[in-house]
Design a protein around this motif. Sequence first.
Motif, PDB file in Angstrom:
ATOM      1  N   LEU A 544       8.705   0.166   0.673  1.00  0.00           N
ATOM      2  CA  LEU A 544       8.132   0.764   2.128  1.00  0.00           C
ATOM      3  C   LEU A 544       7.291   1.872   1.747  1.00  0.00           C
ATOM      4  O   LEU A 544       8.054   3.039   1.185  1.00  0.00           O
ATOM      5  N   THR A 545       6.471   2.206   2.380  1.00  0.00           N
ATOM      6  CA  THR A 545       5.752   3.551   2.635  1.00  0.00           C
ATOM      7  C   THR A 545       5.831   4.017   3.825  1.00  0.00           C
ATOM      8  O   THR A 545       5.021   3.364   4.780  1.00  0.00           O
ATOM      9  N   LEU A 546       6.223   5.090   4.259  1.00  0.00           N
ATOM     10  CA  LEU A 546       6.316   5.606   5.583  1.00  0.00           C
ATOM     11  C   LEU A 546       5.185   6.585   5.951  1.00  0.00           C
ATOM     12  O   LEU A 546       4.656   7.157   5.033  1.00  0.00           O
ATOM     13  N   ALA A 547       5.056   6.732   7.336  1.00  0.00           N
ATOM     14  CA  ALA A 547       3.971   7.439   7.810  1.00  0.00           C
ATOM     15  C   ALA A 547       4.059   9.000   7.274  1.00  0.00           C
ATOM     16  O   ALA A 547       3.153   9.761   7.048  1.00  0.00           O
ATOM     17  N   ASN A 548       4.928   9.669   6.970  1.00  0.00           N
ATOM     18  CA  ASN A 548       5.602  10.969   6.713  1.00  0.00           C
ATOM     19  C   ASN A 548       5.507  11.009   4.986  1.00  0.00           C
ATOM     20  O   ASN A 548       5.549  11.966   4.374  1.00  0.00           O
ATOM     21  N   GLY A 549       5.083   9.944   4.289  1.00  0.00           N
ATOM     22  CA  GLY A 549       4.913   9.909   2.843  1.00  0.00           C
ATOM     23  C   GLY A 549       5.898   9.591   2.243  1.00  0.00           C
ATOM     24  O   GLY A 549       6.117   9.196   0.799  1.00  0.00           O
ATOM     25  N   VAL A 550       7.334   9.369   2.654  1.00  0.00           N
ATOM     26  CA  VAL A 550       8.631   8.833   1.867  1.00  0.00           C
ATOM     27  C   VAL A 550       8.411   7.536   1.583  1.00  0.00           C
ATOM     28  O   VAL A 550       7.979   6.751   2.307  1.00  0.00           O
ATOM     29  N   LYS A 551       8.825   7.148   0.418  1.00  0.00           N
ATOM     30  CA  LYS A 551       8.770   5.817  -0.177  1.00  0.00           C
ATOM     31  C   LYS A 551      10.308   5.473  -0.316  1.00  0.00           C
ATOM     32  O   LYS A 551      11.130   6.057  -0.761  1.00  0.00           O
ATOM     33  N   ALA A 552      10.402   4.176  -0.166  1.00  0.00           N
ATOM     34  CA  ALA A 552      11.846   3.496  -0.115  1.00  0.00           C
ATOM     35  C   ALA A 552      11.371   2.076  -0.798  1.00  0.00           C
ATOM     36  O   ALA A 552      10.760   1.236  -0.522  1.00  0.00           O
ATOM     37  N   ILE A 553      12.412   2.105  -1.869  1.00  0.00           N
ATOM     38  CA  ILE A 553      12.360   0.782  -2.614  1.00  0.00           C
ATOM     39  C   ILE A 553      13.681   0.090  -2.479  1.00  0.00           C
ATOM     40  O   ILE A 553      14.787   0.843  -2.804  1.00  0.00           O
ATOM     41  N   LEU A 554      13.771  -1.184  -2.119  1.00  0.00           N
ATOM     42  CA  LEU A 554      14.959  -1.993  -1.468  1.00  0.00           C
ATOM     43  C   LEU A 554      15.158  -2.956  -2.389  1.00  0.00           C
ATOM     44  O   LEU A 554      14.117  -3.826  -2.656  1.00  0.00           O
ATOM     45  N   LYS A 555      16.512  -3.041  -3.024  1.00  0.00           N
ATOM     46  CA  LYS A 555      16.913  -4.208  -3.645  1.00  0.00           C
ATOM     47  C   LYS A 555      18.050  -4.808  -2.915  1.00  0.00           C
ATOM     48  O   LYS A 555      18.844  -4.403  -3.431  1.00  0.00           O
ATOM     49  N   PRO A 556      18.055  -5.890  -2.253  1.00  0.00           N
ATOM     50  CA  PRO A 556      19.173  -6.472  -1.768  1.00  0.00           C
ATOM     51  C   PRO A 556      19.730  -7.350  -2.834  1.00  0.00           C
ATOM     52  O   PRO A 556      19.140  -8.011  -3.660  1.00  0.00           O
ATOM     53  N   THR A 557      20.962  -7.141  -2.958  1.00  0.00           N
ATOM     54  CA  THR A 557      21.689  -8.101  -3.932  1.00  0.00           C
ATOM     55  C   THR A 557      23.249  -8.556  -3.329  1.00  0.00           C
ATOM     56  O   THR A 557      23.547  -8.125  -2.146  1.00  0.00           O
ATOM     57  N   GLU A 558      23.887  -9.357  -4.106  1.00  0.00           N
ATOM     58  CA  GLU A 558      25.200  -9.794  -3.713  1.00  0.00           C
ATOM     59  C   GLU A 558      26.413  -9.496  -4.600  1.00  0.00           C
ATOM     60  O   GLU A 558      27.247 -10.366  -4.793  1.00  0.00           O
TER      61      GLU A 558
END
Length: 953
Positions: A544-558
Amino acid sequence: MNLNKYVPLALLALTLSAGSAFAQVKKKPVPSPKNKPGTIGIAPKSDVLPVDQNVIIGKLPNGLTYYIRANAEPAKRAELYLVNKAGSVLENDDQQGLAHFTEHMAFNGTRDFPKNQMVDYLQKSGVKFGADLNAYTSFNETVYQLPLPTDTVAVFEKGFNILANWAGYVSFDPAEIDKERGVVLEEERLRGKNAQERMQQQTLPTLLNNSRYALRLPIGKEDILKNFKPETIKAFYQDWYRPDLQAVIAVGDFDPKRVEALIKQNFSPLKNPAAEKPRTKYTVPATPGTAVKIVTDPEYPYTIAQIVVRHPGTVTKTTGDYMQQVRVQLFNQMLNARLNELLQKPNPPFLYGRTSYGNFIGDQDAYTSLVVAKPGELEKAVKAVVAESERARKFGFTLTELERAKQDALVGIGNAYREKDKTPSVRFVREYQANFLTGEAIPGIDFEYNFYIGNIYKVSLADMNAMAGKFISDQNRAVILQAPDKDKASLPDEKTLLNWITTGGQNVTAYVDNVSSDPLLDKIPEGSKTMKQDTDENLGTTTLTLANGVKAILKPTEYRNDQILISGYAFGGTSLASDDEFTSANLAAPIIAGSGIAQFNQGMLDKKLAGKDLNVSPYIGESVQGISANASPADFETAMQLIYLYFTQPRKDQDIWDANMEQTRAVLANRGLDPGSVYQDTVSAVLNNYNFRAMVTTLPRLNAATLDKAYSFYKKRFGDASGFTFTFVGNFTVDAIKPYIEHYLGGLPSTNSKETYKNLNIQPPPGIITKTVNKGVGEKSTVQMVFSGDFDYAEANNIQIDALEEVLNIKLIERLREQESGVYAPGVRASYHKIPSSRYTFTISFGCAPENVDKLVAATMDEIGKIKLNGALPADIQKFVAEEARGTQQQLKQNAFWAGYLASSAQNGENPDQILSHVSNLEQITPQSTKDAANKYLSGKNLIKLILMPEKK
């Protein structure tokens, strides 16, 4: 128990514990509904605890006990253990050290695996010697551990033959015994020949009342290790390695019925000796009154007092025992929370203090108070730690303290319950080992969780308030004082020391529990929306790239049911601090992390966040600043609130600053007494070309640091979130946590400054350098050989360095340990990085006798020369490839691996998908490639030798 070891002091960073949620967004990341908690209450009667129905327990006709449990975590792996009720307390006078020596010989030749063939076979199967394949010897037991893959049937089934060889068929070849003498003596040298060992020899008779335990330390006696005859060690093995004193524990991803058949097949032929020696149970006799021992050493850097009140040992077998175990856990937690509060005051009475009730040596329990005093303030320290026990005895605890302790206890047991289908096999092994050795009950997590739920709130304040009085006594008590020689004249005598203990709590008043009902946040930040959303189907990640420039890399796992790992970074770090502000900047993150948040000081925050399963902490490194965090899904929002607050409302606490400065000055005062510290300080100085930023802080620089400078630097580093990248790995869905990310990370300040780090060129100097440090009275040396240089950071080159590291490690174990008998545990550590500049280092380290330094350095260079000439042997490459492939398969199923890997890939600008071809890329490793790598990275053009030698006489 850790006898007379240095106390690890985390003086510059206080840990933030849990969190609590007040403001909420609409959705919560809820874990999967499996493992839904039960609600059955169990009355705390003294009924015998049940045995977990998931473990198979059996006994062969020869008396050998076995425990078998099928467990799928980690997949395709198993933990096989051989547990022997044979330890150093069973040794005859002429056998001192031979229980431990027997453990060594089990790896040096058995009936089916002559010499080192067992280790060689296992390494080729992907089992790493030391890290995986290992053993230990204690007073009452010797335990062998063998983790194996289960997807290779021949290797897995061979494991039971290996355990049986250890159990009854060790060869004790006289030639192998003579070779191993040097290795065991070097292990003794590595762990001893220092202030701790010298002081331990003086204090153990007092601490253990001249019992068998005080006279039978597992390492044994040097003259016996040098001179014992093979018949003497064989006699120990024949007397005590016998089926009726042994257990096989097997836990893993396998068919239990097949495992049971393998145990019967391999262990039924073992026989007990015709005339069995009785297995004596040794104890530590009670001592009337108090025994005091005061010892000093010229190299000891701390002043440490211990007060040990011994009690009859307890083993948890009934529900009544279990209930008492719960009470003890709550008691220890509440008392030590009070001691930790003292460290948050501007003038803490000690550097470190802890008091707890628990297991002790020799079938005893003990109420132990330990305190590390600041120089010249021993009386203050002793009285302060005693006073907290007295305060609890006289006035008890408060209801709010007890409720917090109960909440935290429920967090721990609840996490274990929710993770029960993801519990690593080795944890079950430890439980079954304790059951075999001491009779400790193994009721299983379902029973334990329901017991807590049904009974913890039945623990009353009156129950808790009575405990301190039961634990504290002046009978069967030992008081130990250890200090530097230079302080000998100012130390108290026995009478004075006992008087301090007696009067320590005379003027205490009741504890006041200051708590706050304010919320962490009054309202949710509005945040900002996601401007871009990308997916990587191969890795299962969403960015995800947010409007304020922050990036978030998401990896759902079990991979875990109750865990979300969070990390965030941006470039800059202390590299952006001027030389004048560096010391303040370097202290900024740990000080802020220990100061609380917003209007809550650290003590108030700890209390407010009781009963929550999370941890959030900011950090500032040389090139980056960031956040490290973890949380259960239920407490995820609280973690996000704390992350938001560490950016927007960090707390400036002068008391915490003053306390940390005072503690650090106290530690620096005696640092020069310890040879190890002096050597490591020299290593840091030389390897970083004497750049003060990479060296131990000096008092003038520490005194020039200020809280205002530290706080200002922290605010700068976290004042612009536009360059931050966060990773989230764990049990969540993207849709569930996306609103939190948009509100809390999207609400962080953004100035789009585009700052990055500076390359300060802090790296090892070029050329050939030898630096010798002469420090210490013990006949003990330490050697580090450091190769370094520029590096082309890329997957293909990284693999070659990793392979060269392990190949060299294998060769040095064979040469320096097995052939030369000159070291215990040589180590090879290769590291490489791209930031702030692409560099590599190879560090070879070992401890040895001073007279062997030159010979062993030459042997090391000889082994390097062989690889440079011919490359690695195909057999050694096979070992590395097997170990690396197995290790990678396991790592790919771990949240912690993915959290670190995704963050490092982002930092280095790498394609994270390359991990999927890592195992196949191992085919690139050949004798020629290792030859090329050795000539490139171990050329010797840039080689620094750092040697610790005893002081010249």
